[in-house]
Design a protein around this motif. Structure first.
Motif, PDB file in Angstrom:
ATOM      1  N   GLY B 208       4.607   9.724  -1.541  1.00  0.00           N
ATOM      2  CA  GLY B 208       4.932   9.021  -0.646  1.00  0.00           C
ATOM      3  C   GLY B 208       5.501   7.777  -0.149  1.00  0.00           C
ATOM      4  O   GLY B 208       4.786   7.520  -1.118  1.00  0.00           O
ATOM      5  N   PRO B 209       5.310   7.203   1.112  1.00  0.00           N
ATOM      6  CA  PRO B 209       5.044   5.584   1.672  1.00  0.00           C
ATOM      7  C   PRO B 209       3.973   4.806   0.022  1.00  0.00           C
ATOM      8  O   PRO B 209       4.936   3.942  -0.352  1.00  0.00           O
ATOM      9  CB  PRO B 209       5.203   5.439   2.363  1.00  0.00           C
ATOM     10  CG  PRO B 209       4.729   6.810   3.273  1.00  0.00           C
ATOM     11  CD  PRO B 209       4.952   8.104   2.552  1.00  0.00           C
ATOM     12  N   LEU B 210       3.444   4.993   0.187  1.00  0.00           N
ATOM     13  CA  LEU B 210       2.390   4.122  -0.453  1.00  0.00           C
ATOM     14  C   LEU B 210       2.164   4.069  -1.474  1.00  0.00           C
ATOM     15  O   LEU B 210       2.415   3.225  -2.343  1.00  0.00           O
ATOM     16  CB  LEU B 210       0.601   4.798   0.171  1.00  0.00           C
ATOM     17  CG  LEU B 210       0.738   3.751   2.201  1.00  0.00           C
ATOM     18  CD1 LEU B 210      -0.575   4.812   2.352  1.00  0.00           C
ATOM     19  CD2 LEU B 210       0.998   2.678   2.003  1.00  0.00           C
ATOM     20  N   PHE B 212       4.894   4.529  -3.494  1.00  0.00           N
ATOM     21  CA  PHE B 212       6.252   4.585  -3.365  1.00  0.00           C
ATOM     22  C   PHE B 212       5.816   3.092  -3.911  1.00  0.00           C
ATOM     23  O   PHE B 212       6.371   1.594  -4.244  1.00  0.00           O
ATOM     24  CB  PHE B 212       7.479   5.082  -2.547  1.00  0.00           C
ATOM     25  CG  PHE B 212       8.524   3.799  -2.745  1.00  0.00           C
ATOM     26  CD1 PHE B 212       9.150   4.116  -3.758  1.00  0.00           C
ATOM     27  CD2 PHE B 212       8.387   2.918  -2.040  1.00  0.00           C
ATOM     28  CE1 PHE B 212      10.872   2.955  -3.483  1.00  0.00           C
ATOM     29  CE2 PHE B 212      10.331   2.718  -1.474  1.00  0.00           C
ATOM     30  CZ  PHE B 212      10.745   2.225  -2.848  1.00  0.00           C
TER      31      PHE B 212
END
Lengths: 330, 306
Positions: B208-210, B212
């Motif tokens: 997920g973005p976090l 990454f």
């Protein structure tokens, strides 16, 4: 220099819309509607909002609201005992411009800033040229000359105030021995000179580091070609190195102005407090004096607005310098 | 260098030696003055060699200026500025480069605009904002009628609850100095140079973005973070105007203001020896940072302002 190229990456610069020149130059800096978004990105609006929230909240409370207040206060007159505000239009500004005190402060600031800017750049240029042309001890020289960067403007002020203190200062004693009547507490010109010396001493290191980097970045092949053509080092410096460093020099001129205008508050407050007879009362110091000492909020806000206009102008110039710098990289 | 010129080489060394001497001269004289007694510091001509009272003066200055307390304040404020600004800027920079969301460009422009006005030009209104941090919320609630509504229905005075005075608080010293997006802009510039493949790969791996951000982007930004921390440390430690305004209690003041209070004024005993000894320990932390981290710092300085 990755940070550098990113400003004008292809997808940002490519889409150019017709518009006002101002807008166009801004667009080329920050990109058009979807520019600056990575090709590979996420779609989680709420998460993005959460990540942005701290920055935007701090900006709202400590940047946008104060800026808005400064703008609105500049057009009103506040009665010093609080409460009532009367809208007076441009009166605060016209009063300022017709006040000889403000004009003196503006002229003084310009003089101080220009002298500081030129002297800093010339001294830093000479030192950077010398650094570029020595083999031994380069790292040590760089390390020592960089030192004032760590020292606060206020401390630079304290140090020089001591050196030139009319009774105990070693340098003042030397001047007295030479028969010069040196006294920054009484003689306006001496005070201005003292503040300038402290400001230049503190800031030379900044210009120096950038110039050393710029001079080093001149390709060796170009220098060799000039040498084969018979140009000796000084001539090479003047005809090759300096023109190639022009964008850096332009950037430094802008930064020196910003420094002289805004960041010398600590020097002035520790050395002269604007005196004697207002001889070192620069524009930023005057905002503080009028606002906090005299509680003349309307006038102080109007002065803030004028400084804001100057600051915005310099920011544009600074970004132009960045743009040019990118263009110079072949 | 292309060829050797002995004359030029000597000239350059002389220039650099003079430059280095001028840089060191005030520091040397400060050291000399700091090592003399009050009587000795007033003699004419001024002595060129240090006396034997440096440690004594330093201890005296430290106690007289209550620097144990001021030093802690300076450290808290500086670390607060470094950590606060880095944290806020990293996530904001991440949001504007890696997310597509409505008003993305508006958010970016709001951040960009804040680059233009240095905090020095907003002295009075920023002071007011710190003195009355709850003010904007109060007027907002007043405007939408919430204050009256809450008071009518529950008897609770929202107005009274929203009186935050941040004068003499660490928040008041830290927050206004974080309120510029220069670091956000810098991280944005850096993130734009990060190869897209990294994010693609992370997504394929199901990150997920976090994740990454934490596992890929942060480690990549290490050099930028280090360089920026050094610059912010100097910036925070060397602050003068804001501590001067936002602290009226000696106990909340910073080391820089403590030093200012030690400068002899007219009609007082010219205790320059004490002031000069104090200036040494006040400028020591940033000077050490520069000396120890020079390579990172110059890289950060040259990169960050471009």
């Amino acid at each position: 220099m990755p940070a550098n190229n990113a400003i004008m990456t292809k997808n940002e610069g490519a889409v150019k819309r017709p518009g006002l020149p101002l807008r166009r130059s801004l667009s080329s800096l920050v990109g058009t509607s979807e520019a600056g978004l990575k090709a590979s990105h996420f779609r989680r609006p709420w998460l993005a909002a959460g990540l942005l929230a701290p920055q935007l909240l701090i900006l709202l409370f400590f940047f946008f609201i104060p800026t808005w207040k400064a703008l609105s206060l500049a057009f009103v007159q506040v009665d010093p005992f609080g409460g009532t505000m009367i809208f007076v239009g441009l009166e605060n500004f016209t009063t300022l411009f017709s006040s000889p005190e403000y004009r003196d402060s503006a002229i003084l600031t310009l003089w101080f800033t220009v002298v500081q800017c030129i002297a800093t750049l010339v001294i830093a240029g000479l030192l950077a040229f010398a650094t570029d042309n020595v083999m031994r001890g380069r790292a040590i020289y760089k390390g020592v000359i960089l030192l004032p960067y760590a020292i606060a403007p206020a401390i630079s002020g304290v140090l020089w105030a001591f050196l030139f203190n009319p009774t105990v200062g070693p340098l003042a004693q030397m001047l007295h021995e030479l028969g010069l009547a040196w006294d920054p507490n009484r003689r306006p010109f001496d005070a201005l000179l003292l503040v300038s010396v402290a400001a230049i001493w503190k800031h030379v290191c900044y210009d120096y580091i950038f110039l050393v980097a710029a001079f080093l970045a001149v390709p060796a092949s170009v220098m060799e070609a000039a040498a084969i053509d018979g140009a000796r080092p000084v001539r090479r410096f003047l005809t090759v190195t300096l023109p190639m460093a022009a964008p850096t020099i332009f950037f430094l001129i802008v930064m020196n102005f910003v420094y002289g205008l805004f960041e010398t508050f600590g020097i002035i407050d520790t050395v002269t407090r604007g005196g004697p007879a207002g001889s070192t009362n620069t524009l930023v110091y005057k905002v503080y004096q009028d606002g906090f000492r005299q509680l003349d909020l309307g006038s102080s806000a109007a002065q803030s607005v004028i400084l804001m206009a100057i600051a915005v102008l310099f920011t544009f110039l600074q970004f132009r310098a960045v743009e040019r710098k990118v263009n110079y990289q072949v | 260098m292309v060829e050797r010129h002995t004359g030029l080489s000597i000239f350059c060394h002389v220039v650099l030696l003079i430059g280095a001497a001028v840089v060191c001269m005030p520091l040397y004289f400060a050291f000399v003055a700091g090592s003399l007694t009050v009587g000795e510091v007033q003699q004419v001509p001024f002595p060129l060699v240090p006396g034997g009272h440096f440690v004594e003066n330093t201890v005296l200055a430290w106690n007289e200026g209550q620097f144990s307390r001021l030093y802690v304040n300076s450290l808290i404020v500086t670390v607060g500025i470094v950590v606060g600004k880095l944290a806020v800027s990293l996530i904001a920079g991440f949001a504007v480069t890696y997310f597509r969301f409505p008003f993305r460009m508006t958010a970016f422009w709001l951040i960009f605009v804040s680059l233009m006005l240095p905090v020095e030009v907003r002295i009075i209104p920023t002071y007011e904002a710190v003195a009355d941090a709850g003010g904007p919320l109060r007027s907002l609630f007043d405007a939408i009628g919430l204050t009256g509504f809450v008071a009518d229905t529950t008897g609770y005075q929202l107005d009274a609850a929203l009186q935050w005075n941040m004068i003499n608080s660490y928040g008041g010293l830290i927050l206004p100095l974080i309120a510029s997006a220069s670091a956000t802009f810098l991280f944005r510039q850096f993130f734009l140079t990060v190869p897209d493949e990294l994010c693609e790969a992370a997504k394929l791996d199901g990150a997920g973005p976090l994740k990454f951000f934490w596992d890929v982007l942060l480690p990549l930004s290490r050099a930028n973070i280090a360089a920026l921390s050094i610059i912010l440390f100097l910036y925070g430690w060397n602050q003068y105007l804001w501590p001067l305004l936002f602290t009226t209690e000696k106990a909340m003041s910073t080391a820089m203001i403590g030093l200012k209070d030690l400068i002899p004024v007219a009609d007082a005993q010219p205790a320059w020896n004490i002031a000069m000894a104090a200036s040494f320990f006040v400028m020591a932390p940033p000077a050490l940072v520069i000396l120890l981290m020079q390579r990172w710092f110059t890289k950060g300085l040259v990169d960050s302002s471009k």
